[in-house]
Design a protein around this motif. Structure first.
Motif, mmCIF file in Angstrom:
data_model
loop_
_atom_site.group_PDB
_atom_site.id
_atom_site.type_symbol
_atom_site.label_atom_id
_atom_site.label_comp_id
_atom_site.label_asym_id
_atom_site.label_seq_id
_atom_site.Cartn_x
_atom_site.Cartn_y
_atom_site.Cartn_z
ATOM 1 N N MET A 1 0.856 -1.199 0.000
ATOM 2 C CA MET A 1 0.000 0.000 0.000
ATOM 3 C C MET A 1 0.888 1.243 0.000
ATOM 4 O O MET A 1 1.172 1.810 1.046
ATOM 5 N N ASP A 2 1.310 1.661 -1.179
ATOM 6 C CA ASP A 2 2.292 2.751 -1.249
ATOM 7 C C ASP A 2 1.679 4.006 -1.891
ATOM 8 O O ASP A 2 0.772 3.909 -2.712
ATOM 9 N N GLY A 3 2.205 5.160 -1.503
ATOM 10 C CA GLY A 3 1.815 6.415 -2.143
ATOM 11 C C GLY A 3 1.036 7.380 -1.264
ATOM 12 O O GLY A 3 0.565 8.409 -1.753
ATOM 13 N N ASN A 4 0.949 7.081 0.017
ATOM 14 C CA ASN A 4 0.212 7.989 0.914
ATOM 15 C C ASN A 4 0.861 9.367 0.982
ATOM 16 O O ASN A 4 0.180 10.397 0.985
ATOM 17 N N GLY A 5 2.195 9.373 1.042
ATOM 18 C CA GLY A 5 2.919 10.639 1.169
ATOM 19 C C GLY A 5 2.704 11.524 -0.048
ATOM 20 O O GLY A 5 2.428 12.726 0.071
ATOM 21 N N ARG A 6 2.810 10.912 -1.243
ATOM 22 C CA ARG A 6 2.624 11.695 -2.473
ATOM 23 C C ARG A 6 1.184 12.154 -2.631
ATOM 24 O O ARG A 6 0.917 13.253 -3.103
ATOM 25 N N HIS B 1 -1.689 9.091 5.255
ATOM 26 C CA HIS B 1 -1.806 7.832 5.995
ATOM 27 C C HIS B 1 -3.237 7.642 6.499
ATOM 28 O O HIS B 1 -3.779 6.542 6.445
ATOM 29 N N ALA C 1 1.726 -2.947 5.710
ATOM 30 C CA ALA C 1 1.363 -1.698 6.383
ATOM 31 C C ALA C 1 2.578 -0.931 6.892
ATOM 32 O O ALA C 1 2.558 0.306 6.961
ATOM 33 N N ASN D 1 10.744 0.942 7.727
ATOM 34 C CA ASN D 1 9.973 2.173 7.933
ATOM 35 C C ASN D 1 10.243 2.849 9.290
ATOM 36 O O ASN D 1 9.844 3.992 9.506
ATOM 37 N N ARG E 1 11.716 6.364 9.235
ATOM 38 C CA ARG E 1 10.945 7.595 8.988
ATOM 39 C C ARG E 1 11.086 8.547 10.184
ATOM 40 O O ARG E 1 11.425 8.112 11.291
ATOM 41 N N GLU F 1 6.232 10.792 12.331
ATOM 42 C CA GLU F 1 5.465 10.004 11.361
ATOM 43 C C GLU F 1 5.294 8.562 11.867
ATOM 44 O O GLU F 1 4.202 7.989 11.758
ATOM 45 N N LEU G 1 1.804 6.602 12.582
ATOM 46 C CA LEU G 1 1.475 5.301 11.974
ATOM 47 C C LEU G 1 1.116 4.275 13.057
ATOM 48 O O LEU G 1 0.171 3.499 12.894
HETATM 49 C C1 IPE Z 1 2.997 4.045 2.217
HETATM 50 O O1 IPE Z 1 2.982 5.379 1.830
HETATM 51 C C2 IPE Z 1 2.773 3.889 3.703
HETATM 52 C C3 IPE Z 1 3.933 3.418 4.443
HETATM 53 C C4 IPE Z 1 5.104 3.128 3.945
HETATM 54 C C5 IPE Z 1 3.760 3.247 5.862
HETATM 55 P P1 IPE Z 1 4.294 6.264 1.789
HETATM 56 O O2 IPE Z 1 4.328 7.085 3.031
HETATM 57 O O3 IPE Z 1 5.492 5.438 1.549
HETATM 58 O O4 IPE Z 1 3.967 7.168 0.539
HETATM 59 P P2 IPE Z 1 5.029 7.809 -0.463
HETATM 60 O O5 IPE Z 1 5.799 6.673 -1.056
HETATM 61 O O6 IPE Z 1 5.881 8.714 0.339
HETATM 62 O O7 IPE Z 1 4.185 8.520 -1.468
#
Ligand code: IPE
Ligand code: IPE
Ligand code: MG
Length: 250
Positions: A20-25, A38, A64, A69, A72, A76, A80
């Motif tokens: 499940m990737d891409g929440n940050g973007r 998130h 998840a 991770n 981070r 953050e 999470l």
């Molecule tokens: C995925 O989203 C969630 C986790 C890794 C916990 P990201 O936070 O990695 O989203 P991007 O890759 O920065 O967009």
């Protein structure tokens, strides 16, 4: 998740795993901090779980939080962990009602005692579920998984319970996580990255990979259907020949 399935298909997939990737973007595009992404990402899980049930998927494994991770920013990581805790507290009862059995795979010893308790409770109350499995991979790493399986086998050798010669693919395969579930048929990664990021290494040996640019908080039923359709179009040969008669001609 097969019970009550309206579109149960013999062609599967029976087990889907998702990075499940891409929440940050997703958040950055809206001028928001990663935490907003998130939160939106967690909201996706409920619908996805029931969409999988409707489609006859028996097991869903979600990545998840990886063992990497922890690198981070502390704020953050803290967010999470707190989202994970509230998800378990909120959703476990609903899962029990729906007959979904939850399990968390990964190291647990680095989580707070409070989070470890919430995990154990959620697993306890959903233990009897017979309509599908939801696996959450948290503080999980594919390399850790293989190493812990090797350690268990080594302990059995040290205790005189097995011989080194008995250690083969099958033996190791019984000690990695998810061993009791159907093989992972389809591995999806959202957000456009095309790498495994230390997710299931052993178990993905013959999974079909599906990468989509969709960011995780936008991953909806239509995105799931597109992934399943792509999967059903694949020719899974497992090293053999497809059943088109060419093998017979050889
Ligand atoms: C995925 O989203 C969630 C986790 C890794 C916990 P990201 O936070 O990695 O989203 P991007 O890759 O920065 O967009
Ligand atoms: C993988 O995503 C882990 C999860 C989705 C939980 P990352 O965002 O951490 O992966 P990298 O850093 O892009 O490889
Ligand atoms: Mg990412």
């Amino acid at each position: 998740m097969s019970a009550g399935g309206t579109q149960l298909s013999a062609s599967g997939p029976r087990h889907i795993a998702i990075i499940m990737d891409g929440n940050g973007r997703w958040a950055a595009r809206r001028g928001l901090p990663p935490s907003a992404g998130h939160k939106a990402g967690v909201e996706r899980i409920r619908d996805l779980l029931s969409a999988c049930r409707d489609r006859g998927v028996e097991a869903l494994t979600l990545f998840a939080f990886s063992s990497e991770n922890w690198q981070r920013p502390p704020k953050e990581v803290e967010l999470l962990m707190s989202l994970f805790h509230s998800y378990l507290r909120k959703e476990a009862r609903r899962m029990r009602e729906e007959g979904v059995r939850l399990r968390v795979v990964g190291r647990r010893d680095r989580f707070s005692p409070r989070l470890q308790r919430a995990i154990a409770e959620a697993e306890d109350i959903t233990r009897g579920g017979e309509h599908g499995d939801l696996v959450i991979a948290a503080d999980y790493g594919g390399q850790w998984d293989i190493a812990q399986a090797a350690r268990l086998l080594a302990e059995e050798v040290a205790a005189g319970k097995r011989s080194p010669e008995s250690i083969d693919e099958q033996a190791l395969g019984e000690y990695v996580q998810l061993a009791d579930l159907p093989p992972v048929d389809l591995l999806i990664r959202s957000s456009g990255e095309q790498r495994i990021s230390n997710f299931i290494l052993w178990q993905a040996a013959y999974s079909e990979f599906y990468f989509t640019d969709t960011l995780w908080p936008d991953f909806d039923e239509a995105a799931l259907d597109a992934a399943i359709a792509a999967y059903r179009d694949r020719d899974r040969r497992f090293g053999g020949r497809s059943g088109d008669g060419i093998a017979a001609q050889a």
